[in-house]
Design an enzyme around this catalytic site. Structure first.
Site, PDB file in Angstrom:
ATOM      1  N   VAL A  99       0.839  -1.213   0.000  1.00 17.93           N
ATOM      2  CA  VAL A  99       0.000   0.000   0.000  1.00 17.93           C
ATOM      3  C   VAL A  99       0.870   1.258   0.000  1.00 17.93           C
ATOM      4  O   VAL A  99       0.383   2.371   0.136  1.00 17.93           O
ATOM      5  CB  VAL A  99      -0.939   0.001   1.234  1.00 17.93           C
ATOM      6  CG1 VAL A  99      -1.857  -1.216   1.222  1.00 17.93           C
ATOM      7  CG2 VAL A  99      -0.146   0.049   2.548  1.00 17.93           C
ATOM      8  N   HIS A 115      -4.456  -4.430  -2.055  1.00 22.02           N
ATOM      9  CA  HIS A 115      -4.790  -4.111  -0.664  1.00 22.02           C
ATOM     10  C   HIS A 115      -4.966  -2.619  -0.421  1.00 22.02           C
ATOM     11  O   HIS A 115      -4.996  -2.183   0.721  1.00 22.02           O
ATOM     12  CB  HIS A 115      -3.694  -4.670   0.273  1.00 22.02           C
ATOM     13  CG  HIS A 115      -3.688  -6.161   0.296  1.00 22.02           C
ATOM     14  ND1 HIS A 115      -2.620  -6.897   0.769  1.00 22.02           N
ATOM     15  CD2 HIS A 115      -4.595  -7.073  -0.117  1.00 22.02           C
ATOM     16  CE1 HIS A 115      -2.890  -8.196   0.648  1.00 22.02           C
ATOM     17  NE2 HIS A 115      -4.080  -8.328   0.113  1.00 22.02           N
ATOM     18  N   CYS A 147     -20.797  14.547   5.725  1.00 28.26           N
ATOM     19  CA  CYS A 147     -21.744  13.823   6.613  1.00 28.26           C
ATOM     20  C   CYS A 147     -21.241  13.703   8.046  1.00 28.26           C
ATOM     21  O   CYS A 147     -21.899  13.069   8.881  1.00 28.26           O
ATOM     22  CB  CYS A 147     -22.002  12.422   6.039  1.00 28.26           C
ATOM     23  SG  CYS A 147     -20.644  11.276   6.350  1.00 28.26           S
ATOM     24  N   GLY A 184       9.344 -10.838  -2.868  1.00 22.77           N
ATOM     25  CA  GLY A 184       9.249 -10.275  -1.521  1.00 22.77           C
ATOM     26  C   GLY A 184       7.918 -10.481  -0.851  1.00 22.77           C
ATOM     27  O   GLY A 184       7.369  -9.564  -0.244  1.00 22.77           O
ATOM     28  N   THR A 185       7.384 -11.701  -0.975  1.00 18.69           N
ATOM     29  CA  THR A 185       6.139 -11.991  -0.267  1.00 18.69           C
ATOM     30  C   THR A 185       6.204 -13.368   0.374  1.00 18.69           C
ATOM     31  O   THR A 185       6.754 -14.317  -0.181  1.00 18.69           O
ATOM     32  CB  THR A 185       4.905 -11.905  -1.204  1.00 18.69           C
ATOM     33  OG1 THR A 185       3.709 -12.163  -0.433  1.00 18.69           O
ATOM     34  CG2 THR A 185       5.006 -12.879  -2.368  1.00 18.69           C
ATOM     35  N   SER A 186       5.597 -13.453   1.565  1.00 19.34           N
ATOM     36  CA  SER A 186       5.575 -14.750   2.256  1.00 19.34           C
ATOM     37  C   SER A 186       4.504 -15.654   1.640  1.00 19.34           C
ATOM     38  O   SER A 186       4.465 -16.853   1.898  1.00 19.34           O
ATOM     39  CB  SER A 186       5.286 -14.531   3.746  1.00 19.34           C
ATOM     40  OG  SER A 186       4.073 -13.772   3.890  1.00 19.34           O
ATOM     41  N   ALA A 228      15.839  -8.451  -3.612  1.00 20.09           N
ATOM     42  CA  ALA A 228      15.223  -8.109  -4.905  1.00 20.09           C
ATOM     43  C   ALA A 228      16.037  -7.060  -5.649  1.00 20.09           C
ATOM     44  O   ALA A 228      16.208  -7.143  -6.875  1.00 20.09           O
ATOM     45  CB  ALA A 228      13.802  -7.600  -4.651  1.00 20.09           C
TER      46      ALA A 228
HETATM   47  N1  APR Z   1      14.208  -8.939  -1.086  1.00 18.86           N
HETATM   48  C1  APR Z   1      13.354  -9.976  -1.315  1.00 18.86           C
HETATM   49  N2  APR Z   1      12.515 -10.474  -0.363  1.00 18.86           N
HETATM   50  C2  APR Z   1      12.570  -9.898   0.861  1.00 18.86           C
HETATM   51  C3  APR Z   1      13.428  -8.819   1.184  1.00 18.86           C
HETATM   52  C4  APR Z   1      14.278  -8.344   0.143  1.00 18.86           C
HETATM   53  N3  APR Z   1      15.145  -7.335   0.352  1.00 18.86           N
HETATM   54  N4  APR Z   1      13.253  -8.482   2.501  1.00 18.86           N
HETATM   55  C5  APR Z   1      12.285  -9.316   2.972  1.00 18.86           C
HETATM   56  N5  APR Z   1      11.888 -10.165   2.005  1.00 18.86           N
HETATM   57  C6  APR Z   1      10.841 -11.189   2.084  1.00 18.86           C
HETATM   58  C7  APR Z   1      10.741 -11.929   3.400  1.00 18.86           C
HETATM   59  O1  APR Z   1      11.626 -13.059   3.402  1.00 18.86           O
HETATM   60  C8  APR Z   1       9.266 -12.364   3.384  1.00 18.86           C
HETATM   61  O2  APR Z   1       9.113 -13.618   2.742  1.00 18.86           O
HETATM   62  O3  APR Z   1       9.600 -10.506   1.955  1.00 18.86           O
HETATM   63  C9  APR Z   1       8.576 -11.284   2.558  1.00 18.86           C
HETATM   64  C10 APR Z   1       7.690 -10.371   3.376  1.00 18.86           C
HETATM   65  O4  APR Z   1       6.614 -11.147   3.858  1.00 18.86           O
HETATM   66  P1  APR Z   1       5.472 -10.430   4.735  1.00 18.86           P
HETATM   67  O5  APR Z   1       6.116  -9.573   5.774  1.00 18.86           O
HETATM   68  O6  APR Z   1       4.518 -11.507   5.143  1.00 18.86           O
HETATM   69  O7  APR Z   1       4.769  -9.426   3.719  1.00 18.86           O
HETATM   70  P2  APR Z   1       3.692  -9.774   2.601  1.00 18.86           P
HETATM   71  O8  APR Z   1       3.910 -11.137   2.039  1.00 18.86           O
HETATM   72  O9  APR Z   1       3.699  -8.624   1.648  1.00 18.86           O
HETATM   73  O10 APR Z   1       2.308  -9.750   3.436  1.00 18.86           O
HETATM   74  C11 APR Z   1       1.116  -9.884   2.680  1.00 18.86           C
HETATM   75  O11 APR Z   1      -0.131  -9.446   4.708  1.00 18.86           O
HETATM   76  O12 APR Z   1      -0.395  -8.190   6.631  1.00 18.86           O
HETATM   77  C12 APR Z   1      -0.857  -8.375   5.337  1.00 18.86           C
HETATM   78  O13 APR Z   1      -1.870  -6.741   3.997  1.00 18.86           O
HETATM   79  C13 APR Z   1      -0.631  -7.125   4.522  1.00 18.86           C
HETATM   80  O14 APR Z   1      -0.074  -6.954   2.176  1.00 18.86           O
HETATM   81  C14 APR Z   1       0.287  -7.586   3.394  1.00 18.86           C
HETATM   82  C15 APR Z   1       0.031  -9.080   3.346  1.00 18.86           C
END
Ligand code: APR
Length: 241
Positions: A99, A115, A147, A184-186, A228
């Site tokens: 976001v 999101h 409102c 970069g997402t879990s 990344a």
């Molecule tokens: N390069 C690549 N990956 C990275 C880096 C980096 N420099 N730093 C961290 N990461 C990875 C971590 O290893 C992890 O797997 O980014 C990921 C972040 O995961 P989360 O913190 O779970 O974030 P995200 O996956 O975006 O969460 C999804 O959850 O809380 C909600 O709405 C919120 O959009 C968010 C959603």
């Protein structure tokens, strides 16, 4: 013999970049679930739900002003900017869970924000928009001029539906792309995590970039362990001059 990632990208006509908080980590924006992630220090159920806002709009508003302050000091990093360069090779769509508005600021054209966007707001009662406004009072949820309802951030909170038009559009592009980057997402939050899963089901090549293996690694065709901002420039095909 598996084609090289460069060949696959050069042959791709449409590329989707599915991004999460990790792509913005190097811009100084905390992720959610890392060791110093936001959800380690703050309770999402107290801050990022409709119930929390109803019960304590000022606390929730303060939380988002705290995050806006961090985000406004941040800059798009090399990873955000490299994604823009892929536009020279293929039609690209950025489908982000973030976001933080950094893909916009980096110059990406086709962005789908699953999101929401922390720089956008609307009245929780009548829906009047209050986008890209810097509110003076950081401690109290502003009041709608029409409102008198509380204004809230245009963020999808836990328990809320994703914007259906944006989600359907994102699924369409995932189902019709040749390559889907997962950066970069879990991969733990649904329905957002359906994006790479749908791409895989429709025979896209999945290219994951992360510091660790994740919930989505089992569907990845290529996995690059690392940051990344270091990996993406190496994958970007070199311009044929
Ligand atoms: N390069 C690549 N990956 C990275 C880096 C980096 N420099 N730093 C961290 N990461 C990875 C971590 O290893 C992890 O797997 O980014 C990921 C972040 O995961 P989360 O913190 O779970 O974030 P995200 O996956 O975006 O969460 C999804 O959850 O809380 C909600 O709405 C919120 O959009 C968010 C959603």
């Amino acid at each position: 013999m598996q084609k090289s990632i460069q060949n696959i990208i050069q042959e791709a006509k449409k590329i989707v970049f599915f991004t999460g908080a990790g792509i913005s980590a190097e811009s100084g924006i905390p992720t959610f679930r890392g060791e110093n992630g936001l959800w380690k220090n703050y309770n999402p159920m107290e801050l990022a739900t409709p119930k929390a806002f109803k019960e304590n709009p000022n606390l929730v508003w303060q939380w988002y002003e705290f995050r806006r302050e961090i985000i406004r000091k941040a800059e798009p990093n090399i990873a955000h900017k490299t994604i823009v360069k892929f536009e020279e090779f293929a039609k690209t769509y950025v489908i982000t869970q973030n976001v933080d508005n950094l893909h916009n600021r980096a110059g990406s054209k086709n962005i789908l924000e699953l999101h929401g966007n922390i720089e956008k707001n609307f009245c929780s009662v009548c829906g009047k928009r209050y986008d890209f406004i810097v509110f003076e009072d950081k401690l109290k949820a502003p009041i709608c001029e029409d409102c008198k309802g509380f204004i809230r951030p245009d963020i999808v909170w836990f328990g809320e539906m994703l914007p259906q038009g944006i989600y359907r559009n994102a699924i369409y592009h995932a189902e019709n792309c040749d390559v889907c980057f997962v950066i970069g997402t879990s991969g733990l939050v649904f329905p957002a995590a359906n994006i790479p899963i749908s791409a895989k089901k429709h025979n896209a090549t999945i290219v994951e970039i992360n510091l660790e293996s994740t919930n989505l690694s089992e569907i990845s065709d290529f996995f690059f362990l690392g940051k990344a901002s270091e990996i993406l420039p190496k994958i970007l095909p070199q311009m044929v001059n």
